[in-house]
Design a protein around this motif. Structure first.
Motif, PDB file in Angstrom:
ATOM      1  N   SER A   7     -49.113 -39.985  -7.683  1.00 23.01           N
ATOM      2  CA  SER A   7     -49.401 -39.578  -6.398  1.00 23.01           C
ATOM      3  C   SER A   7     -49.259 -38.138  -5.954  1.00 23.01           C
ATOM      4  O   SER A   7     -49.158 -37.907  -4.965  1.00 23.01           O
ATOM      5  CB  SER A   7     -48.322 -40.568  -5.463  1.00 23.01           C
ATOM      6  OG  SER A   7     -47.078 -40.256  -5.824  1.00 23.01           O
ATOM      7  N   ALA A  22     -45.921 -51.780  -7.613  1.00 27.41           N
ATOM      8  CA  ALA A  22     -45.185 -52.409  -8.803  1.00 27.41           C
ATOM      9  C   ALA A  22     -44.690 -53.785  -8.710  1.00 27.41           C
ATOM     10  O   ALA A  22     -44.705 -54.504  -9.492  1.00 27.41           O
ATOM     11  CB  ALA A  22     -44.187 -51.298  -9.384  1.00 27.41           C
ATOM     12  N   GLY A  32     -47.775 -41.857  -1.073  1.00 25.09           N
ATOM     13  CA  GLY A  32     -48.019 -42.462  -2.420  1.00 25.09           C
ATOM     14  C   GLY A  32     -46.560 -42.736  -3.203  1.00 25.09           C
ATOM     15  O   GLY A  32     -46.838 -43.764  -3.873  1.00 25.09           O
ATOM     16  N   PHE A  33     -45.588 -42.016  -2.924  1.00 30.27           N
ATOM     17  CA  PHE A  33     -44.410 -42.277  -3.480  1.00 30.27           C
ATOM     18  C   PHE A  33     -43.842 -43.717  -3.023  1.00 30.27           C
ATOM     19  O   PHE A  33     -43.486 -44.700  -3.931  1.00 30.27           O
ATOM     20  CB  PHE A  33     -43.306 -41.332  -3.185  1.00 30.27           C
ATOM     21  CG  PHE A  33     -42.069 -41.227  -3.760  1.00 30.27           C
ATOM     22  CD1 PHE A  33     -41.900 -40.473  -5.163  1.00 30.27           C
ATOM     23  CD2 PHE A  33     -40.835 -41.767  -3.352  1.00 30.27           C
ATOM     24  CE1 PHE A  33     -40.969 -40.598  -5.626  1.00 30.27           C
ATOM     25  CE2 PHE A  33     -39.801 -41.943  -4.145  1.00 30.27           C
ATOM     26  CZ  PHE A  33     -39.721 -41.030  -5.284  1.00 30.27           C
ATOM     27  N   GLY A  34     -43.979 -44.061  -1.718  1.00 34.26           N
ATOM     28  CA  GLY A  34     -43.602 -45.290  -1.259  1.00 34.26           C
ATOM     29  C   GLY A  34     -44.620 -46.479  -1.799  1.00 34.26           C
ATOM     30  O   GLY A  34     -43.913 -47.455  -1.908  1.00 34.26           O
ATOM     31  N   ALA A  45     -43.111 -53.307 -14.696  1.00 33.52           N
ATOM     32  CA  ALA A  45     -43.115 -52.840 -13.140  1.00 33.52           C
ATOM     33  C   ALA A  45     -42.260 -51.438 -13.016  1.00 33.52           C
ATOM     34  O   ALA A  45     -42.813 -50.619 -12.268  1.00 33.52           O
ATOM     35  CB  ALA A  45     -42.374 -53.880 -12.268  1.00 33.52           C
ATOM     36  N   ALA A  81     -46.118 -46.582  -4.443  1.00 32.62           N
ATOM     37  CA  ALA A  81     -45.933 -46.872  -6.099  1.00 32.62           C
ATOM     38  C   ALA A  81     -44.927 -48.051  -6.241  1.00 32.62           C
ATOM     39  O   ALA A  81     -45.194 -48.870  -7.080  1.00 32.62           O
ATOM     40  CB  ALA A  81     -45.536 -45.713  -6.654  1.00 32.62           C
ATOM     41  N   LYS A  82     -43.842 -47.864  -5.391  1.00 22.35           N
ATOM     42  CA  LYS A  82     -42.744 -49.051  -5.467  1.00 22.35           C
ATOM     43  C   LYS A  82     -43.286 -50.420  -5.201  1.00 22.35           C
ATOM     44  O   LYS A  82     -43.391 -51.603  -5.752  1.00 22.35           O
ATOM     45  CB  LYS A  82     -41.868 -48.422  -4.668  1.00 22.35           C
ATOM     46  CG  LYS A  82     -40.726 -49.683  -4.374  1.00 22.35           C
ATOM     47  CD  LYS A  82     -39.431 -49.899  -5.242  1.00 22.35           C
ATOM     48  CE  LYS A  82     -38.523 -50.954  -5.071  1.00 22.35           C
ATOM     49  NZ  LYS A  82     -37.811 -51.419  -6.232  1.00 22.35           N
ATOM     50  N   ALA A  86     -44.373 -48.740 -14.289  1.00 26.96           N
ATOM     51  CA  ALA A  86     -45.507 -48.451 -13.521  1.00 26.96           C
ATOM     52  C   ALA A  86     -45.367 -47.804 -12.210  1.00 26.96           C
ATOM     53  O   ALA A  86     -46.280 -46.896 -11.685  1.00 26.96           O
ATOM     54  CB  ALA A  86     -46.361 -49.832 -13.146  1.00 26.96           C
ATOM     55  N   MET A  87     -44.048 -48.161 -11.693  1.00 28.82           N
ATOM     56  CA  MET A  87     -43.970 -47.490 -10.502  1.00 28.82           C
ATOM     57  C   MET A  87     -43.432 -45.548 -10.972  1.00 28.82           C
ATOM     58  O   MET A  87     -44.023 -45.115 -10.071  1.00 28.82           O
ATOM     59  CB  MET A  87     -42.421 -47.717  -9.920  1.00 28.82           C
ATOM     60  CG  MET A  87     -42.118 -47.295  -8.519  1.00 28.82           C
ATOM     61  SD  MET A  87     -40.461 -47.962  -8.133  1.00 28.82           S
ATOM     62  CE  MET A  87     -39.324 -47.265  -9.171  1.00 28.82           C
ATOM     63  N   GLY A  99     -46.759 -44.335 -11.255  1.00 27.62           N
ATOM     64  CA  GLY A  99     -47.401 -44.294  -9.910  1.00 27.62           C
ATOM     65  C   GLY A  99     -46.960 -43.091  -9.148  1.00 27.62           C
ATOM     66  O   GLY A  99     -47.658 -42.444  -8.299  1.00 27.62           O
ATOM     67  N   ARG A 100     -45.710 -42.825  -9.202  1.00 26.49           N
ATOM     68  CA  ARG A 100     -45.071 -41.773  -8.413  1.00 26.49           C
ATOM     69  C   ARG A 100     -45.621 -40.332  -8.896  1.00 26.49           C
ATOM     70  O   ARG A 100     -45.810 -39.324  -8.090  1.00 26.49           O
ATOM     71  CB  ARG A 100     -43.709 -41.797  -8.627  1.00 26.49           C
ATOM     72  CG  ARG A 100     -43.127 -42.950  -7.568  1.00 26.49           C
ATOM     73  CD  ARG A 100     -41.621 -43.064  -7.425  1.00 26.49           C
ATOM     74  NE  ARG A 100     -41.476 -43.962  -6.103  1.00 26.49           N
ATOM     75  CZ  ARG A 100     -40.362 -44.593  -5.933  1.00 26.49           C
ATOM     76  NH1 ARG A 100     -39.262 -44.319  -6.909  1.00 26.49           N
ATOM     77  NH2 ARG A 100     -40.383 -45.382  -4.974  1.00 26.49           N
TER      78      ARG A 100
END
Lengths: 276, 546
Positions: free
Chosen positions: B237, A93, A85-87, B226, A89-90, B229-230, B233-234
């Motif tokens: 997750s 984005a 999930g961490f990877g 971005a 997300a990058k 958002a990243m 997202g982290r």
């Protein structure tokens, strides 16, 4: 055919992140593999319990070891799941940023008469709702995508049609609302309200029917699959539909530009020659 | 919320039907583990193959049945939620159509658009979630606890630890995530704003060749978004892995405790397996329910914003004076009119009086912001005066039905809003089902025929939103033609000749003079030449006629 092309396009965006994607995918595989082992361990516990009852001896040590292994399994599997999930997300984005940038740039290059036939609301919904949903789709659990896609393929086909339709109708409806509200003075002084309400009711009804169909067909399968069905067909179709339209308009425009610039060069040459 | 549900009619039959179906599906799902337990105790433990097959068949039957039930409940839920959203959208749109300029100013157009579109979508999504998860989850949780208690409840004490741990973790992650989501929302608004700006100004940007600069501005916001958002997202997750670990540890604990009870003979292996499933079902339900609850504040805020629109009544009320009984025709009279915009400190018009009779042209001139347009806005009753009266054909404008009043006033606003569609559709604003004959006549009077004829599609040439694909002068002529289509008794022109060249200006005024007959014309103008042939010239300064 169109779908495949759009899907390829989406994959094209992901190309730049090949190494990262491979790592993410690897993490997903490891995580799933460990998860698959869990029911196996639970089964082992029950078997041991049965064995204990049959033999009259209670295998405490084995059971405790099995339970410890189970907990460890969950931790390892979920650690990799988090890494994935961490990877992701990058990547998500970044891809979203690229898509937005491309839309913005395209907007500046697109032939002006595109704007004659599309309302602002309609175009704007591309960059808000649609790009957002691509976002959701990409950031979905990759493993889920991989395993569920095949399963859901049949349902997808059906709900895809309605879902695309639904997004289109939503864009139209929003565009209509925006326009009528902005032109309120004219609408009122020309007593256009009733006519506007009628047109709105027509659009609204069409949207209701189509989203009902989309929800029902998509909802026919499990919740996870439902989410996927809502997102993937969107990507395949409506989300990229406008992008596609822009793309095509742009290709036509490019041809015209070539003719045009040739014409300009001629003219300039003529000017320089005549000293104007 | 109350407000919305009092206006939107949900069908009680559908709701109770859904409730029943959901109840069935909860029970069905709970029956599965207990049959599994039976299968283990009577079949596996005693190694009777026939018993195993029987239970397997029963379980398969229940699974098929619950699939059908869940399909039906999804169908009903989507009927309810789409119907709800459609009704609500219609209510809001109709309400806004009735708003006067004052209410439009109060909310702001942009905010009203959000309230009628994405706010409703948000509430709809929440309703769907509520109908699907919100109904099922509590039933599942209750049924799970009951079944678990009935078949060796000792192990369910694990839940006393598991549920609080789950809730606390969920809350912590959600607090962090929502912080990011607020920031994300703001940055997204920023992107949308920039995008809309470029969209509206696309022609100007091209003309000044500013595409690069605009793109750079956009890219900055885009990169910013971005990054956020990243990060968001982290954080999110983390959610699923942490939940999975809690579930895993809970399962291990149940099995450990269960093993102890099996050893002491207090529990059968079958019930232990069933119980571990019940407990994870309860835990799932608690998790789902808390996710629904966490989404509630946002949806509630949206619902509140929608209610605000529905609760607002138009400040301008309809009268009932019958049109046929008007004592005069084509006359506009202001009697000591004082007017202030809502929430303005100073009145913009102070004690304004004048009369414009049939066949007369009244011109209003004066500096910007002195109240010229405000005078005109009072004629079709876009606003009501604070003091004094606006008499139209000898009757106070407030006495008429709005529809009647506006039917004989041809208003050409300062901002010439045209609508997306084609030229004919825009002209038909003035006359529903106008014919080509009508269009041609109106366009001729408004000097619009020559440019329309030059279009490839003629009267069916596309018009962009706001008419941005036409020039300023063309837009003005379109707006005038639209008003002429009505064949009104009273013409109201708000600076409607400003973008025309002198020649067209003269020609247009000539055409109007010939065609309007007994109508009265009230116009705001800047050019002296435009008002030279007026019967009356009012000079407005500081809200007063001097």
């Amino acid at each position: 055919m169109k779908n495949i092309r759009i899907f390829k396009r989406l994959l094209g965006y992901l190309k730049a992140y090949r190494l990262r994607l491979v790592l993410v995918l690897l993490a997903a595989v490891i995580s799933t593999a460990f998860m698959v082992l869990a029911p196996f361990l639970v089964g082992k516990v029950t078997t041991t319990l049965f064995a204990g009852i049959a033999d009259g001896v209670f295998y405490w040590e084995t059971i405790l070891w099995l339970l410890a292994a189970l907990v460890a399994l969950y931790f390892v599997s979920q650690l990799f799941s988090f890494l994935q999930g961490f990877g992701m997300a990058k990547i998500t984005a970044d891809v979203m940023q690229t898509i937005r940038r491309e839309i913005d740039e395209k907007m500046h290059r697109l032939k002006l008469n595109y704007y004659d036939v599309h309302t602002h609301g309609d175009i704007l919904s591309v960059i808000t709702n649609d790009v957002d949903t691509i976002n959701n789709t990409i950031s979905q659990n990759l493993t889920a995508v991989v395993t569920q896609v095949t399963m859901a393929a049949g349902v997808m086909k059906a709900s895809e049609k309605y879902y695309g339709e639904q997004q289109e109708l939503l864009g139209k409806l929003n565009g209509y609302v925006e326009e009528m509200y902005n032109g309120q003075t004219v609408v009122q002084t020309f007593h256009y309200q009733e006519r506007a309400k009628k047109e709105f009711a027509r659009l609204n009804d069409a949207l209701k029917t189509s989203s009902r169909k989309a929800e029902t067909t998509a909802g026919a399968v499990s919740p996870i699959t439902t989410r996927l069905c809502w997102n993937i067909p969107g990507v395949l179709r409506s989300r990229f539909l406008l992008l596609q339209e822009w793309q095509e308009a742009l290709a036509r425009q490019r041809q015209q530009e070539i003719v045009f610039s040739a014409f300009w060069m001629q003219k300039r040459r003529f000017r320089t020659a005549s000293g104007v | 919320m109350k407000m919305i549900f009092s206006k939107v009619k949900l069908k009680p039959k559908q709701i109770s039907g859904l409730f029943l179906l959901v109840l069935f599906s909860a029970v069905g799902q709970m029956l599965l583990p207990s049959f599994l337990a039976q299968m283990i105790s009577h079949g596996v433990a005693e190694s009777k193959n026939s018993v195993i097959w029987m239970y397997a068949a029963i379980m398969a039957g229940i699974t098929v049945l619950s699939c059908i039930i869940s399909f039906l409940s999804v169908k009903i839920a989507s009927y309810i939620s789409t119907d709800f959203a459609a009704q609500l959208r219609e209510l809001v749109f109709s309400r806004v159509q009735e708003f006067s300029a004052a209410e439009m100013d109060q909310f702001g157009t942009a905010s009203l658009i959000t309230r009628s579109t994405s706010d409703i979508t948000n509430v709809q999504n929440f309703l769907t979630l509520l109908l699907r998860v919100g109904l099922l989850a509590p039933m599942m949780a209750a049924a799970g606890l009951v079944f678990s208690a009935a078949t060796g409840g000792q192990v369910s004490s694990v839940l006393l630890v598991a549920i609080p741990v789950l809730l606390i973790t969920l809350t912590i992650i959600m607090i962090f995530a929502s912080r990011y989501s607020i920031r994300l929302r703001k940055k997204l608004d920023q992107i949308n704003r920039l995008f809309l700006e470029s969209l509206e100004g696309v022609r100007v940007i091209r003309a000044f060749n500013k595409q690069k600069a605009e793109s750079a501005r956009f890219e900055e916001a885009n990169g910013d978004y971005a990054m956020t958002a990243m990060a968001a997202g982290r954080i999110t997750s983390l959610l699923m892995p942490v939940i999975s670990v809690i579930f895993g540890v809970t399962t291990a604990a149940v099995l450990g405790m269960g093993a102890y009870y099996v050893n002491t003979g207090a529990m059968e292996v079958g019930s232990l397996v069933a119980n571990s499933q019940y407990i994870s079902m309860v835990l799932t339900s608690v998790m789902m329910l808390s996710l629904v609850i966490m989404m509630f504040p946002t949806s509630y805020a949206c619902a509140k914003r929608i209610s605000e629109v529905l609760e607002t009544e138009s400040s301008i009320r309809d009268g009932s004076f019958p049109l046929e009984k008007r004592p005069a025709h084509a006359t506009v009279e202001f009697r000591h009119v004082t007017f202030a915009y809502p929430r303005a400190e100073e009145p913009i018009l102070k004690d304004v009086s004048f009369v414009s009779n049939p066949g007369e042209i009244t011109a209003i001139i004066g500096g910007t912001g002195r109240g010229k347009s405000s005078i005109l806005k009072l004629i079709p009753r876009l606003y009501d005066p604070m003091f004094g009266e606006v008499l139209i054909d000898g009757v106070n404008a407030k006495e008429y039905r709005m529809e009647d009043l506006r039917s004989f006033i041809g208003y050409v606003p300062q901002k010439n809003v045209l609508f997306s569609g084609d030229i004919a559709e825009n002209l038909n604003f003035g006359k529903e089902n106008g014919t080509e004959e009508d269009w041609k006549q109106a366009a001729k009077i408004a000097c619009a025929d020559e440019f329309i004829c030059k279009k490839k599609q003629g009267y069916h040439e596309a018009v962009a939103q706001g008419g941005t694909n036409l020039s300023g002068g063309q837009r003005q002529r379109m707006a005038i033609a639209r008003a002429v289509m009505k064949k009104p008794e009273i013409y109201v022109f708000d600076d409607s000749f400003s973008a025309l060249d002198m020649k067209t200006d003269r020609q247009l005024r000539q055409n109007l003079k010939e065609s309007i007959g007994e109508a009265t014309v009230i116009m705001v103008a800047q050019r002296i030449s435009t008002i030279l042939d007026a019967d009356r010239i009012l000079v407005v300064d500081d809200g007063q006629i001097i």
